[in-house]
Design a protein around this motif. Structure first.
Motif, PDB file in Angstrom:
ATOM      1  N   GLY A 321       0.827  -1.213   0.000  1.00  0.00           N
ATOM      2  CA  GLY A 321       0.000   0.000   0.000  1.00  0.00           C
ATOM      3  C   GLY A 321       0.851   1.249   0.000  1.00  0.00           C
ATOM      4  N   ASP A 322       0.276   2.296   0.488  1.00  0.00           N
ATOM      5  CA  ASP A 322       0.943   3.590   0.476  1.00  0.00           C
ATOM      6  C   ASP A 322       1.766   3.764   1.745  1.00  0.00           C
ATOM      7  OD1 ASP A 322       1.050   5.388  -1.444  1.00  0.00           O
ATOM      8  OD2 ASP A 322      -0.597   6.675  -0.716  1.00  0.00           O
ATOM      9  N   CYS A 323       3.081   3.798   1.611  1.00  0.00           N
ATOM     10  CA  CYS A 323       3.884   4.020   2.803  1.00  0.00           C
ATOM     11  C   CYS A 323       5.134   4.797   2.412  1.00  0.00           C
ATOM     12  CB  CYS A 323       4.233   2.690   3.463  1.00  0.00           C
ATOM     13  SG  CYS A 323       4.937   2.963   5.090  1.00  0.00           S
ATOM     14  N   GLY A 324       4.996   6.120   2.429  1.00  0.00           N
ATOM     15  CA  GLY A 324       6.045   7.012   1.950  1.00  0.00           C
ATOM     16  C   GLY A 324       7.382   6.784   2.623  1.00  0.00           C
ATOM     17  N   LYS A 325       7.365   6.608   3.954  1.00  0.00           N
ATOM     18  CA  LYS A 325       8.624   6.472   4.688  1.00  0.00           C
ATOM     19  C   LYS A 325       9.398   5.239   4.203  1.00  0.00           C
ATOM     20  CE  LYS A 325      11.195   6.458   8.678  1.00  0.00           C
ATOM     21  NZ  LYS A 325      11.342   6.583  10.070  1.00  0.00           N
ATOM     22  N   LEU A 326       8.678   4.120   4.071  1.00  0.00           N
ATOM     23  CA  LEU A 326       9.373   2.902   3.642  1.00  0.00           C
ATOM     24  C   LEU A 326       9.849   3.038   2.205  1.00  0.00           C
ATOM     25  CD1 LEU A 326       7.237   0.042   5.260  1.00  0.00           C
ATOM     26  CD2 LEU A 326       9.244   1.207   6.165  1.00  0.00           C
ATOM     27  N   GLU A 327       9.039   3.635   1.367  1.00  0.00           N
ATOM     28  CA  GLU A 327       9.457   3.806  -0.032  1.00  0.00           C
ATOM     29  C   GLU A 327      10.735   4.630  -0.126  1.00  0.00           C
ATOM     30  OE1 GLU A 327       5.868   5.227  -1.890  1.00  0.00           O
ATOM     31  OE2 GLU A 327       4.991   3.262  -1.400  1.00  0.00           O
ATOM     32  N   HIS A 328      10.807   5.648   0.719  1.00  0.00           N
ATOM     33  CA  HIS A 328      11.995   6.495   0.754  1.00  0.00           C
ATOM     34  C   HIS A 328      13.222   5.651   1.155  1.00  0.00           C
ATOM     35  CE1 HIS A 328      14.569   9.879   1.640  1.00  0.00           C
ATOM     36  NE2 HIS A 328      14.772   9.383   2.843  1.00  0.00           N
ATOM     37  N   LEU A 329      13.024   4.787   2.170  1.00  0.00           N
ATOM     38  CA  LEU A 329      14.141   3.965   2.655  1.00  0.00           C
ATOM     39  C   LEU A 329      14.567   2.914   1.630  1.00  0.00           C
ATOM     40  CD1 LEU A 329      13.008   3.316   6.351  1.00  0.00           C
ATOM     41  CD2 LEU A 329      15.050   4.560   5.628  1.00  0.00           C
ATOM     42  N   LEU A 330      13.636   2.560   0.750  1.00  0.00           N
ATOM     43  CA  LEU A 330      13.946   1.512  -0.229  1.00  0.00           C
ATOM     44  C   LEU A 330      14.586   2.067  -1.505  1.00  0.00           C
ATOM     45  CD1 LEU A 330      10.738  -0.627   0.286  1.00  0.00           C
ATOM     46  CD2 LEU A 330      13.079  -1.432   0.649  1.00  0.00           C
ATOM     47  N   ALA A 331      14.753   3.366  -1.555  1.00  0.00           N
ATOM     48  CA  ALA A 331      15.398   3.968  -2.738  1.00  0.00           C
ATOM     49  C   ALA A 331      16.813   3.416  -2.872  1.00  0.00           C
ATOM     50  CB  ALA A 331      15.424   5.486  -2.580  1.00  0.00           C
ATOM     51  N   PRO A 332      17.289   3.236  -4.121  1.00  0.00           N
ATOM     52  CA  PRO A 332      18.606   2.601  -4.325  1.00  0.00           C
ATOM     53  C   PRO A 332      19.738   3.286  -3.558  1.00  0.00           C
ATOM     54  CG  PRO A 332      17.503   2.977  -6.427  1.00  0.00           C
ATOM     55  CD  PRO A 332      16.632   3.598  -5.372  1.00  0.00           C
ATOM     56  N   ASP A 333      19.643   4.616  -3.370  1.00  0.00           N
ATOM     57  CA  ASP A 333      20.748   5.310  -2.708  1.00  0.00           C
ATOM     58  C   ASP A 333      20.540   5.439  -1.188  1.00  0.00           C
ATOM     59  OD1 ASP A 333      18.626   6.974  -2.819  1.00  0.00           O
ATOM     60  OD2 ASP A 333      19.711   8.743  -3.574  1.00  0.00           O
ATOM     61  N   ALA A 334      19.555   4.697  -0.648  1.00  0.00           N
ATOM     62  CA  ALA A 334      19.261   4.867   0.786  1.00  0.00           C
ATOM     63  C   ALA A 334      19.603   3.613   1.599  1.00  0.00           C
ATOM     64  CB  ALA A 334      17.789   5.226   0.962  1.00  0.00           C
ATOM     65  N   GLN A 335      20.501   2.776   1.050  1.00  0.00           N
ATOM     66  CA  GLN A 335      20.799   1.501   1.735  1.00  0.00           C
ATOM     67  C   GLN A 335      21.292   1.722   3.173  1.00  0.00           C
ATOM     68  OE1 GLN A 335      20.095  -1.630   0.475  1.00  0.00           O
ATOM     69  NE2 GLN A 335      20.656  -2.407   2.493  1.00  0.00           N
ATOM     70  N   THR A 336      22.137   2.737   3.373  1.00  0.00           N
ATOM     71  CA  THR A 336      22.666   2.978   4.722  1.00  0.00           C
ATOM     72  C   THR A 336      21.546   3.320   5.690  1.00  0.00           C
ATOM     73  OG1 THR A 336      24.521   3.936   3.563  1.00  0.00           O
ATOM     74  CG2 THR A 336      24.521   4.216   5.936  1.00  0.00           C
ATOM     75  N   GLN A 337      20.625   4.183   5.231  1.00  0.00           N
ATOM     76  CA  GLN A 337      19.486   4.541   6.094  1.00  0.00           C
ATOM     77  C   GLN A 337      18.603   3.319   6.341  1.00  0.00           C
ATOM     78  OE1 GLN A 337      20.716   6.457   3.563  1.00  0.00           O
ATOM     79  NE2 GLN A 337      19.601   8.399   3.448  1.00  0.00           N
ATOM     80  N   LEU A 338      18.435   2.498   5.309  1.00  0.00           N
ATOM     81  CA  LEU A 338      17.602   1.299   5.484  1.00  0.00           C
ATOM     82  C   LEU A 338      18.253   0.352   6.489  1.00  0.00           C
ATOM     83  CD1 LEU A 338      15.124  -0.426   4.650  1.00  0.00           C
ATOM     84  CD2 LEU A 338      16.536  -1.430   2.854  1.00  0.00           C
ATOM     85  N   ASP A 339      19.575   0.175   6.366  1.00  0.00           N
ATOM     86  CA  ASP A 339      20.283  -0.707   7.308  1.00  0.00           C
ATOM     87  C   ASP A 339      20.090  -0.211   8.738  1.00  0.00           C
ATOM     88  OD1 ASP A 339      21.147  -2.380   5.350  1.00  0.00           O
ATOM     89  OD2 ASP A 339      23.131  -1.469   5.149  1.00  0.00           O
ATOM     90  N   ALA A 340      20.219   1.101   8.910  1.00  0.00           N
ATOM     91  CA  ALA A 340      20.059   1.669  10.253  1.00  0.00           C
ATOM     92  C   ALA A 340      18.623   1.456  10.743  1.00  0.00           C
ATOM     93  CB  ALA A 340      20.399   3.161  10.230  1.00  0.00           C
TER      94      ALA A 340
END
Ligand SMILES: Cc1cc2nc3c(=O)[nH]c(=O)nc-3n(C[C@H](O)[C@H](O)[C@H](O)COP(=O)(O)OP(=O)(O)OC[C@H]3O[C@@H](n4cnc5c(N)ncnc54)[C@H](O)[C@@H]3O)c2cc1C
Ligand SMILES: NC(=O)c1ccc[n+]([C@@H]2O[C@H](COP(=O)([O-])OP(=O)(O)OC[C@H]3O[C@@H](n4cnc5c(N)ncnc54)[C@H](OP(=O)(O)O)[C@@H]3O)[C@@H](O)[C@H]2O)c1
Ligand SMILES: Cc1cc2nc3c(=O)[nH]c(=O)nc-3n(C[C@H](O)[C@H](O)[C@H](O)COP(=O)(O)O)c2cc1C
Length: 587
Positions: A321-340
């Motif tokens: 569904g719609d989840c802006g925060k997760l989509e942002h974290l899943l962006a290709p250049d956001a791996q470090t933020q996703l890991d954190a």
């Protein structure tokens, strides 16, 4: 021929659905069917069956494969990559390779030399080779199956022809292994244009033995817990517990150095919370692959892992569904933020972050990874603690995002299984981590924290079998007063001379950190002497930092006390490994 069919008793800690599945499974396995006699194939091939292993899985599967190839009339040649050279590979026409991955996508310790040689520009061409790679790994690691993948790519680059595409397998190896065998089997029978035509052959699994080892991961033993006691003081900053189980009424056998696999159950409080947040009924019927129909409550308790996050899980949840925060974290250049983000969160945090996305229990289960078994180095000696198996468990607990959290299995063993309760276990052999065959040979053991577990086993084993070789233990923990695991036993062994040397590193007892590798350096001259007197060296415990630092310290002391430059020291350590005198069991 008939076998007695074992069954899972009603009081076993399995759900009715699990019990039914296990009983059906056992009935199938013990149904008395003998392996079919193989046809001798029209095309009999000499096939190198090679494995690179740390904890024995690749070796087990390679042996199975070799046996089955032999039954089909081929001539398998089973070998470990530890003692194999690219030149030997270049002489082969067919090679089937099973290889696991460790560290940061590295080969198992023993295969490092092969991996380095095959990567060199001087590696021989493999133009006559047909090969297939089965890569073993664990999807929870960033570098999933990397060594197998690298090997597969390199063999192809050197001119080898793939028999079939590489197969990557997670911790549940058996099903992918069977699929790979089928593909290999089909492809092997596709004779090259200039070969005599081959008759259709049965699939390898059609002739595989249907009888399992007595107790394996597929057929766990329900062991009774007979003792639990803390090894750390109640005021310690951590809790490590000694958990003993009885094997007295079982056919379970192990050797010093082996690990014990444990089937864990999730914390009921977490399961309840997930049910409350999702509002799904606990008795909703759900399907679990290989298990069949069961309730949502059972599935969440036994079969899936909701307490940690993976990228795949976040992706699958965000796709609902719609989840802006997760989509942002899943962006290709956001791996470090996703890991954190993923580091100290679980499913429950996703449910809070973007509520209301799940519309059915099936959807919930689809996004969760399978709950895997946990391994514990066995800390008892089969010779000294006959009929028992001991483990040394560091209990994982932490607080993050306003929630107290715990490791699934370590908290189950420490908090939720009482003495007298039962836990499904199996033995994970660790053939690379064995005492020297020569009972007079000295050994040096480096085991901070729970890394001491196999060394308690080794010390008791050596005493029980009358091994006279000298024993040196390096042990490290936070503080001597609160965290000196097995202090009484170890000091008694040092007192009576069985433990020739006991050197400790209590990291938090002074204002600067002191670790086991600092002690190795401090006693470097003596360490070097022991190595020259034939000592075997063992390292157990944390893989992420300790094992690397200990390895660096070893190289350093070889340089300093052996008068070698860094290249010669590297060769010396490599030789130790090749002589089976440098063993690591790190996690
Ligand atoms: C060959 C082998 C031998 C082993 N031997 C032993 C042994 O003898 N004794 C032993 O105790 N363990 C041993 N282990 C480790 C053991 O298998 C488990 O991994 C360990 O007990 C944790 O499992 P768990 O289910 O309790 O935790 P899990 O549910 O797997 O949770 C652990 C995860 O929690 C997270 N986490 C942990 N601490 C924090 C924190 N402070 N902040 C944020 N997140 C955190 C991390 O993501 C970590 O990966 C061994 C492992 C292997 C592979
Ligand atoms: N996060 C957790 O709560 C938790 C709990 C249990 C187990 N584990 C994991 O399980 C494994 C074993 O844990 P454990 O309880 O047996 O002990 P551990 O965490 O490995 O700690 C044992 C001792 O090793 C020290 N140490 C830390 N870094 C080191 C390094 N680079 N080289 C040498 N020694 C080092 C620790 O010191 P300091 O801690 O003072 O630096 C401590 O004195 C580790 O992988 C650990 O990460 C984690
Ligand atoms: C300490 C440790 C590190 C591991 N590192 C990786 C890794 O980086 N990538 C991966 O895919 N699997 C990794 N694994 C999983 C193993 O490759 C997997 O368990 C495999 O089945 C082991 O096969 P073996 O018993 O033949 O060594 C690791 C396992 C352990 C215990």
């Amino acid at each position: 021929m008939s076998y007695i069919v074992p069954f899972i008793p009603d009081n076993a800690p399995f759900s009715p659905a699990q019990r039914a599945w296990l009983n059906g499974f056992l009935a199938g396995l013990y149904s008395g069917s003998e392996p079919a006699t193989a046809n001798v194939p029209a095309l009999s091939l000499k096939i190198a069956v090679l494995f690179a292993t740390q904890s024995g899985t690749s070796e087990r599967l390679a042996k199975k494969l070799a046996k089955e190839l032999k039954l089909r009339g081929h001539v398998p040649d089973l070998a470990s990559l530890d003692s194999y050279s690219p030149a030997s590979l270049a002489e082969q026409t067919h090679a089937l390779i099973l290889a696991s991955t460790y560290g940061e996508g590295d080969p198992p310790d023993g295969a490092k030399s092969f991996a380095e040689s095959i990567a060199m520009d001087s590696a021989p061409r493999l133009d006559s080779l047909r090969f297939a790679v089965f890569a073993l790994g664990d999807t929870s690691y960033e570098h999933f199956c990397k060594f197998g993948a690298d090997l597969d790519a390199r063999l192809s680059a050197l001119g080898g022809t793939r028999i079939c595409e590489r197969m990557d397998s997670g911790v549940d190896v058996d099903a992918p292994f069977d699929r790979w065998k089928t593909t290999v089997s089909d492809s092997l029978t596709e004779a090259p244009a200039n070969s005599p035509s081959a008759a259709p052959l049965p699939h390898l699994e059609e002739i595989s033995s249907s009888r399992p080892h007595v107790h394996t991961r597929d057929n766990p033993y329900l062991a009774k817990v007979i003792e639990k006691r803390p090894l750390t003081h109640e005021i310690s900053s951590k809790l490590t517990v000694h958990v003993s189980i009885s094997l007295a009424e079982s056919e379970v056998h192990y050797e010093a150095g082996d690990a014990c696999g444990v089937f864990a159950q999730n914390d009921p409080a977490l399961v309840e919370e997930i049910l409350a947040v999702t509002q799904f009924p606990p008795d909703a019927t759900v399907e679990i692959p290989k298990v069949g129909a069961t309730t949502l409550l059972e599935a969440l308790t036994h079969h899936v892992q909701p307490s940690r996050l993976t990228r795949k899980m976040v992706q699958a949840y965000a796709a609902l569904g719609d989840c802006g925060k997760l989509e942002h974290l899943l962006a290709p250049d956001a791996q470090t933020q996703l890991d954190a983000y993923m580091y100290d969160r679980g499913l429950i945090d996703l449910l809070e972050e973007c509520p209301g996305l799940l519309t059915s229990p099936a959807q919930l289960l689809d996004i969760l990874p399978k709950l895997t078994t946990r391994l514990y180095s066995i800390s008892s000696s089969p010779a000294f603690h006959a009929g028992e198996l001991h483990t040394t468990v560091a209990v994982v607990r932490y607080r993050s995002h306003n929630r107290d959290r715990g490791g699934v299995c370590s908290t189950m063993l420490s908090d939720r299984i009482p003495v007298g309760g039962r836990v499904p276990i199996y033995i994970q052999p660790n053939k690379k981590f064995r005492l020297p065959l020569d009972n007079t040979a000295p050994i040096i053991m480096i085991g901070p924290g729970t890394g001491v577990a196999p060394f308690r086993s080794f010390l008791h084993e050596r005493r029980a079998i009358g091994a006279t070789g000298r024993n040196w233990l390096f042990f490290g923990e936070r503080s001597a007063t609160t965290d000196f695991l097995y202090r009484d036993e170890l000091e008694a062994m040092r007192g009576d001379g069985h433990l020739t040397r006991l050197d400790t590193a209590f990291s938090r007892d002074q204002d600067h950190k002191v670790y086991v590798q600092d002690r190795m350096i401090e006693f470097g001259a003596e360490f070097w002497r022991w190595l020259n007197e034939g000592a075997s060296m063992y390292v157990c415990g944390d893989a992420s930092r300790m094992a690397k630092d200990v390895d660096a310290a070893l190289h350093r002391l070889v340089e300093t006390h052996g008068g070698k430059n860094s290249e010669a020291a590297k060769e010396f350590v490599q030789e130790l490994q090749e002589q089976n005198r440098y063993h690591r069991d790190v996690y």
